[in-house]
Enzyme design. Structure first.
Site, mmCIF file in Angstrom:
data_model
loop_
_atom_site.group_PDB
_atom_site.id
_atom_site.type_symbol
_atom_site.label_atom_id
_atom_site.label_comp_id
_atom_site.label_asym_id
_atom_site.label_seq_id
_atom_site.Cartn_x
_atom_site.Cartn_y
_atom_site.Cartn_z
ATOM 1 N N HIS A 1 37.369 45.553 39.203
ATOM 2 C CA HIS A 1 37.586 45.533 40.659
ATOM 3 C C HIS A 1 36.531 46.383 41.348
ATOM 4 O O HIS A 1 36.718 47.579 41.620
ATOM 5 C CB HIS A 1 38.987 46.044 41.017
ATOM 6 C CG HIS A 1 39.384 45.699 42.426
ATOM 7 N ND1 HIS A 1 40.343 44.744 42.727
ATOM 8 C CD2 HIS A 1 38.940 46.153 43.618
ATOM 9 C CE1 HIS A 1 40.465 44.638 44.034
ATOM 10 N NE2 HIS A 1 39.622 45.503 44.608
ATOM 11 N N GLU B 1 48.514 45.245 48.857
ATOM 12 C CA GLU B 1 47.809 46.470 49.229
ATOM 13 C C GLU B 1 48.305 46.908 50.602
ATOM 14 O O GLU B 1 49.008 47.907 50.737
ATOM 15 C CB GLU B 1 46.302 46.228 49.239
ATOM 16 C CG GLU B 1 45.480 47.448 49.625
ATOM 17 C CD GLU B 1 43.990 47.123 49.776
ATOM 18 O OE1 GLU B 1 43.191 48.062 49.687
ATOM 19 O OE2 GLU B 1 43.648 45.945 49.996
ATOM 20 N N ASP C 1 36.970 49.891 43.418
ATOM 21 C CA ASP C 1 37.005 49.142 44.663
ATOM 22 C C ASP C 1 35.666 49.225 45.412
ATOM 23 O O ASP C 1 34.808 48.362 45.262
ATOM 24 C CB ASP C 1 38.168 49.618 45.523
ATOM 25 C CG ASP C 1 38.627 48.565 46.539
ATOM 26 O OD1 ASP C 1 38.036 47.466 46.560
ATOM 27 O OD2 ASP C 1 39.570 48.849 47.302
ATOM 28 N N ASP C 2 35.492 50.267 46.214
ATOM 29 C CA ASP C 2 34.274 50.450 47.014
ATOM 30 C C ASP C 2 33.836 51.915 46.947
ATOM 31 O O ASP C 2 34.110 52.691 47.870
ATOM 32 C CB ASP C 2 34.522 50.065 48.479
ATOM 33 C CG ASP C 2 34.842 48.601 48.655
ATOM 34 O OD1 ASP C 2 33.937 47.772 48.478
ATOM 35 O OD2 ASP C 2 36.007 48.282 48.969
ATOM 36 N N HIS D 1 33.490 45.770 44.509
ATOM 37 C CA HIS D 1 32.878 44.887 45.495
ATOM 38 C C HIS D 1 31.377 45.139 45.589
ATOM 39 O O HIS D 1 30.909 46.259 45.385
ATOM 40 C CB HIS D 1 33.530 45.081 46.862
ATOM 41 C CG HIS D 1 34.950 44.604 46.902
ATOM 42 N ND1 HIS D 1 35.290 43.297 47.131
ATOM 43 C CD2 HIS D 1 36.113 45.270 46.725
ATOM 44 C CE1 HIS D 1 36.609 43.173 47.106
ATOM 45 N NE2 HIS D 1 37.135 44.367 46.850
ATOM 46 N N HIS E 1 43.314 39.334 46.074
ATOM 47 C CA HIS E 1 43.913 40.601 46.476
ATOM 48 C C HIS E 1 45.341 40.334 46.985
ATOM 49 O O HIS E 1 45.603 39.304 47.600
ATOM 50 C CB HIS E 1 43.127 41.229 47.623
ATOM 51 C CG HIS E 1 41.835 41.851 47.221
ATOM 52 N ND1 HIS E 1 40.880 41.195 46.471
ATOM 53 C CD2 HIS E 1 41.307 43.080 47.492
ATOM 54 C CE1 HIS E 1 39.836 41.995 46.302
ATOM 55 N NE2 HIS E 1 40.060 43.140 46.905
#
Length: 349
Positions: free
Chosen positions: A26, A213, A291-292, A28, A210
């Protein structure tokens, strides 16, 4: 349900989680950029960065309301805007692969919506081909295996998602391994994108949307039942519905849990509030993710360290998490075997 590994004796030496072989499922594309690279490319291309991406980095975020999500997306769009040349994309992927290697990740599945870059790089097809070429170069340079998940955007029309699904199928022999769905859950139901995911699944791509969340269990259930998810990005709100969580366990669906991201976006107040332990004890397959990192300030190894410090995971349990990430990946069988053997060696060392 398989038995969980026993914990260690209190006081035993803690192994370095950065040396634990793992898969990262996961991450991005833009969000994988190094902060230093963001600053350098912004200066090179004359892009003004707000204080939240410079002096006040990592930014203080809270995206559980519309205004907060808009600010998060605005910062993300600004970061994307510094990627203006093919060399910029190649640099991002090379550095990301280098960082993955340093974190112990032997296999990465990076998620990208090529629509966000198509206008700058000659259209959807040239953009995907540029990215796949850059992926091959980065993998060869670092030894990290890389697969690509093409992701549709919930805020765009479902017909755009079908276009992306058909495009993704053209590159299944060149590194595209899955089809995803990202952005604000409140602005596009999974149900609306069933057609695109049907196209992707029929072509052999895994379903990795996704869900769970910013919205609760109903969002996870839609991903599970309508999009036939193999993996669910985040999915942490499934703990609020025991029957749903049991269904996830029985189907063997993996949850891509991102502790630092959940805290950064206000989904959880602290890392201790992210239900990693509850999901694990329920028997769910978990793949920890960053994630980021560009916006949340931490990469993959930190997520494992949070499981250790905030949820009391022993080294044996951390090794189990690493195995789950590898088994849930689309890595070739020889890569899986090598990484799993490395996990055993880490634990025995």
């Amino acid at each position: 349900m398989s038995a969980r590994p026993a914990g260690e004796v209190r006081g035993s030496v803690r192994r370095d989680v950065a040396l634990l072989p793992k898969a990262h499922l996961h991450l991005h594309f833009t969000g994988s950029m190094r902060h230093s690279t963001l600053v350098e490319l912004a200066a090179e291309h004359g892009v003004h960065l707000p204080d939240a991406l410079v002096e006040d980095w990592p930014p203080r975020l809270h995206a559980t309301d519309e205004r907060g999500w808009f600010r998060f997306q605005r910062l993300y769009d600004i970061a994307r805007s510094v990627l203006q040349t093919p060399d910029d994309l190649r640099r991002l992927l090379r550095e990301t692969a280098e960082d993955e290697a340093a974190e112990g990740s032997g296999w990465l599945e990076i998620q990208v919506d090529p629509s966000g870059y198509a206008a700058r790089f000659g259209g959807l097809t040239p953009t995907v081909e540029l990215m796949l070429d850059a992926v091959r170069e980065a993998s060869e340079a670092t030894g990290v295996g890389i697969g690509v998940v093409i992701a549709a955007n919930r805020t765009r029309h479902p017909l755009d998602a079908k276009t992306l699904a058909r495009l993704a199928l053209q590159y299944t022999d060149q590194g595209v391994v899955g089809f995803g769905l990202s952005n604000d859950e409140r602005r596009g139901r999974a149900y609306d994108f069933e057609g695109a995911f049907r196209i992707a699944r029929r072509g052999g791509l895994i379903s990795a949307p996704h869900g769970g969340e910013l919205l609760g269990p109903a969002s996870v259930r839609e991903c599970l039942e309508t999009l036939h998810a193999d993996r669910i990005g985040h999915g942490v709100r499934a703990v609020e519905d025991p029957a749903l969580l049991e269904q996830i366990v029985q189907r063997g669906v993996t949850l891509e849990v991102c502790p630092a991201s959940n805290v950064g976006l206000g989904v959880a107040e602290t890392a201790a509030d992210v239900p990693v332990r509850r999901l694990y004890e329920a028997g769910a397959s978990i793949a920890l993710g960053a994630d980021d990192p560009l916006l949340f300030g931490s990469r993959l190894a930190v997520q494992y360290e949070l499981a250790r410090t905030e949820h009391g995971f022993s080294d044996a349990e951390l090794a189990d998490l690493a195995r789950q990430s590898i088994r849930a990946s689309m890595a070739p069988e020889d890569v899986r075997k090598r990484l799993l053997a490395g996990v055993d060696a880490w634990l025995a060392g």
